[in-house]
Design an enzyme around this catalytic site. Sequence first.
Site, short mmCIF file in Angstrom:
data_model
loop_
_atom_site.label_atom_id
_atom_site.label_comp_id
_atom_site.label_asym_id
_atom_site.label_seq_id
_atom_site.Cartn_x
_atom_site.Cartn_y
_atom_site.Cartn_z
N HIS A 1 1.80 -1.07 0.22
CA HIS A 1 1.22 -2.37 0.58
C HIS A 1 0.60 -2.98 -0.67
O HIS A 1 0.08 -2.27 -1.54
CB HIS A 1 0.12 -2.23 1.63
CG HIS A 1 0.60 -2.16 3.03
ND1 HIS A 1 -0.09 -1.48 4.02
CD2 HIS A 1 1.68 -2.70 3.65
CE1 HIS A 1 0.55 -1.60 5.17
NE2 HIS A 1 1.63 -2.35 4.97
N CYS B 1 -8.02 -1.67 3.78
CA CYS B 1 -7.13 -1.46 4.94
C CYS B 1 -7.90 -1.60 6.25
O CYS B 1 -7.34 -2.03 7.25
CB CYS B 1 -6.47 -0.09 4.87
SG CYS B 1 -5.13 0.02 3.66
#
Length: 281
Positions: A174, A272
């Site tokens: 990511h 996150c």
Amino acid sequence: MPIRSMPTAPGATPRHYLMCEPVHYTVSYEINPWMDSTRATDTDLAVRQWRTLRDVYLDLGHTVETIEPLGGYPDMVYAANGALVVDGIVYSAKFRHPERAAEGPAYQKWFADRGYVTHTAAQVNEGEGDILVVGDVILAGTGFRTDRAAHAEMQDLFGRAVISLELVDPHYYHLDTALAVLSSDPASPQIAYYPPAFSRSSQSVLARMFPDAVIATDRDAAALGLNAVSDGLNVVVAPGAVDLAPAIRERGYTPIPVDTSELLKGGGGAKCCTLEIRPTP
């Protein structure tokens, strides 16, 4: 034209975050290189670390709301993956892996129930995990989780320039594992990033756009140190980001180490766990 970053932090601004308590947290499958389903996890420790992170935000004066976790979805704690919120508009996540498929609709429903304008994504994307706002520009990752077609979809939706960045190392699957937004102030945007996580062409783009960026070291990246959260002054970082912390302090930021080591077993850190809700201007 390059985005010229100021050498010092412009200052903190109040933020609005959405989080999800990891009451169902475990590592029961493997969809990124950090995950090892044979390794023991401690849910109680994950909850304690998460609550410490939440309390740091509250102590800094930020607003934190929470979403009810779904049973059977241990990765729902990684709230940043659930959506992107820009100018009060919610772009829903559409997850690549079936293990996380129900999370996107759950986050979208949370926002819809509270009166937000929501957009159901047609393209595969994993929310703020791969989509970061820097000033008036959106940086969008691709290569592992988010399809490049989602970048065009976002550009149409938000009317902002979207810069595509290709990720090439699966450990940094990511964008928010390889790049941290230190200042999103349009007058003084600034980032930190780890060049080896990106293709050579994307490294060139970042170098041109952010010539004053903080460059993370190998050990910063290995500690998932770039999975950091900044309010423009205070930067929540992993304690293992031993080079990044002094580097950003030199730029005028205040690093705040918060241990999320148990959640790192699932491939996530502070960012996150934190979805920013950006209001209508």
